[in-house]
Design a protein around this motif. Structure first.
Motif, PDB file in Angstrom:
ATOM      1  N   GLU A  63      47.806  92.962  57.807  1.00 34.84           N
ATOM      2  CA  GLU A  63      48.528  92.108  57.575  1.00 34.84           C
ATOM      3  C   GLU A  63      48.277  90.774  57.288  1.00 34.84           C
ATOM      4  N   LYS A  64      47.467  90.237  58.292  1.00 37.97           N
ATOM      5  CA  LYS A  64      47.123  88.817  58.242  1.00 37.97           C
ATOM      6  C   LYS A  64      46.269  88.686  56.793  1.00 37.97           C
ATOM      7  N   LEU A  65      45.250  89.445  56.750  1.00 39.26           N
ATOM      8  CA  LEU A  65      44.404  89.407  55.416  1.00 39.26           C
ATOM      9  C   LEU A  65      45.052  89.377  54.275  1.00 39.26           C
ATOM     10  N   VAL A  66      46.122  90.195  54.242  1.00 41.68           N
ATOM     11  CA  VAL A  66      46.943  90.145  53.135  1.00 41.68           C
ATOM     12  C   VAL A  66      47.564  88.884  52.839  1.00 41.68           C
ATOM     13  N   LYS A  67      48.232  88.606  53.956  1.00 44.28           N
ATOM     14  CA  LYS A  67      49.002  87.166  53.849  1.00 44.28           C
ATOM     15  C   LYS A  67      47.999  86.134  53.401  1.00 44.28           C
ATOM     16  N   ASN A  68      46.841  86.250  53.921  1.00 46.56           N
ATOM     17  CA  ASN A  68      45.803  85.252  53.446  1.00 46.56           C
ATOM     18  C   ASN A  68      45.509  85.220  52.199  1.00 46.56           C
ATOM     19  N   MET A  69      45.286  86.511  51.567  1.00 46.10           N
ATOM     20  CA  MET A  69      44.893  86.550  50.130  1.00 46.10           C
ATOM     21  C   MET A  69      46.159  86.178  49.184  1.00 46.10           C
ATOM     22  N   GLN A  70      47.366  86.442  49.809  1.00 44.81           N
ATOM     23  CA  GLN A  70      48.503  85.759  48.699  1.00 44.81           C
ATOM     24  C   GLN A  70      48.546  84.409  48.592  1.00 44.81           C
ATOM     25  N   VAL A  71      48.162  83.784  49.891  1.00 46.02           N
ATOM     26  CA  VAL A  71      48.175  82.458  49.708  1.00 46.02           C
ATOM     27  C   VAL A  71      47.112  81.788  49.177  1.00 46.02           C
ATOM     28  N   PHE A  72      45.971  82.413  49.254  1.00 48.71           N
ATOM     29  CA  PHE A  72      44.703  82.148  48.473  1.00 48.71           C
ATOM     30  C   PHE A  72      45.003  82.107  46.859  1.00 48.71           C
ATOM     31  N   ALA A  73      45.488  83.542  46.638  1.00 53.32           N
ATOM     32  CA  ALA A  73      45.609  83.843  45.127  1.00 53.32           C
ATOM     33  C   ALA A  73      46.685  82.577  44.583  1.00 53.32           C
ATOM     34  N   GLU A  74      47.644  82.368  45.166  1.00 54.80           N
ATOM     35  CA  GLU A  74      48.834  81.491  44.924  1.00 54.80           C
ATOM     36  C   GLU A  74      47.896  80.089  44.357  1.00 54.80           C
ATOM     37  N   ALA A  75      47.133  79.597  45.438  1.00 47.29           N
ATOM     38  CA  ALA A  75      46.425  78.428  45.337  1.00 47.29           C
ATOM     39  C   ALA A  75      45.478  78.318  43.953  1.00 47.29           C
ATOM     40  N   ILE A  76      44.842  79.535  43.916  1.00 47.83           N
ATOM     41  CA  ILE A  76      43.842  79.662  42.903  1.00 47.83           C
ATOM     42  C   ILE A  76      44.660  79.635  41.522  1.00 47.83           C
ATOM     43  N   LEU A  77      45.637  80.197  41.399  1.00 47.06           N
ATOM     44  CA  LEU A  77      46.332  80.175  40.271  1.00 47.06           C
ATOM     45  C   LEU A  77      47.104  78.857  39.958  1.00 47.06           C
ATOM     46  N   GLN A  78      47.520  78.334  40.895  1.00 50.05           N
ATOM     47  CA  GLN A  78      47.864  76.631  40.570  1.00 50.05           C
ATOM     48  C   GLN A  78      46.757  75.769  40.374  1.00 50.05           C
ATOM     49  N   ILE A  79      45.633  75.914  40.897  1.00 55.23           N
ATOM     50  CA  ILE A  79      44.381  75.191  40.290  1.00 55.23           C
ATOM     51  C   ILE A  79      43.769  75.516  39.145  1.00 55.23           C
ATOM     52  N   ARG A  80      43.976  76.480  38.790  1.00 55.73           N
ATOM     53  CA  ARG A  80      43.696  76.948  37.282  1.00 55.73           C
ATOM     54  C   ARG A  80      44.795  76.629  36.296  1.00 55.73           C
ATOM     55  N   LYS A  81      45.930  76.623  36.649  1.00 60.48           N
ATOM     56  CA  LYS A  81      46.952  76.024  35.797  1.00 60.48           C
ATOM     57  C   LYS A  81      46.756  74.329  35.792  1.00 60.48           C
ATOM     58  N   LEU A  82      46.434  73.812  36.721  1.00 59.41           N
ATOM     59  CA  LEU A  82      46.367  72.318  36.616  1.00 59.41           C
ATOM     60  C   LEU A  82      45.106  71.992  36.011  1.00 59.41           C
ATOM     61  N   LEU A  83      43.960  72.824  36.077  1.00 54.53           N
ATOM     62  CA  LEU A  83      42.612  72.592  35.076  1.00 54.53           C
ATOM     63  C   LEU A  83      42.872  72.714  33.663  1.00 54.53           C
ATOM     64  N   ALA A  84      43.571  73.713  33.473  1.00 53.34           N
ATOM     65  CA  ALA A  84      44.087  74.157  31.925  1.00 53.34           C
ATOM     66  C   ALA A  84      44.780  73.088  31.365  1.00 53.34           C
ATOM     67  N   SER A  85      45.628  72.413  32.111  1.00 56.69           N
ATOM     68  CA  SER A  85      46.532  71.410  31.529  1.00 56.69           C
ATOM     69  C   SER A  85      45.675  69.889  31.438  1.00 56.69           C
ATOM     70  N   ALA A  86      44.837  69.945  32.185  1.00 60.31           N
ATOM     71  CA  ALA A  86      44.020  68.557  32.333  1.00 60.31           C
ATOM     72  C   ALA A  86      43.338  68.250  30.762  1.00 60.31           C
TER      73      ALA A  86
END
Length: 86
Positions: A63-86
């Motif tokens: 459960e902890k691993l899944v929750k960590n992955m969800q947080v990590f995945a969301e962060a990666i998606l946000q970073i990629r979105k920011l980089l794509a808009s730069a």
């Protein structure tokens, strides 16, 4: 004070991250990971992976691993979105 914050960073763990592996993962995989409807599949996959290292793995660990992955995945998606808009 700021010097103490920098010293508290987990430098060894940060240095050990192979970012090229994450860069190779397509967005749709991270989107899948963040979707609550896919939690059961994520949990089963995490449990299977953890059992390879420890046959007596606790449900809480998966459960902890899944929750960590969800947080990590969301962060990666946000970073990629920011980089794509730069």
């Amino acid at each position: 004070m700021k010097d103490n914050l920098a010293k508290s960073l987990p430098w060894k763990e940060i240095g050990a991250i192979d970012w090229s592996k994450f860069n190779a993962i397509p967005d749709d995989v991270f989107v899948f990971a963040t979707d609550p409807e896919n939690y059961d599949q994520m949990f089963k996959s995490a449990m299977s992976s953890l059992k390879k290292e420890n046959a007596k793995v606790a449900l809480e660990d998966a459960e902890k691993l899944v929750k960590n992955m969800q947080v990590f995945a969301e962060a990666i998606l946000q970073i990629r979105k920011l980089l794509a808009s730069a």
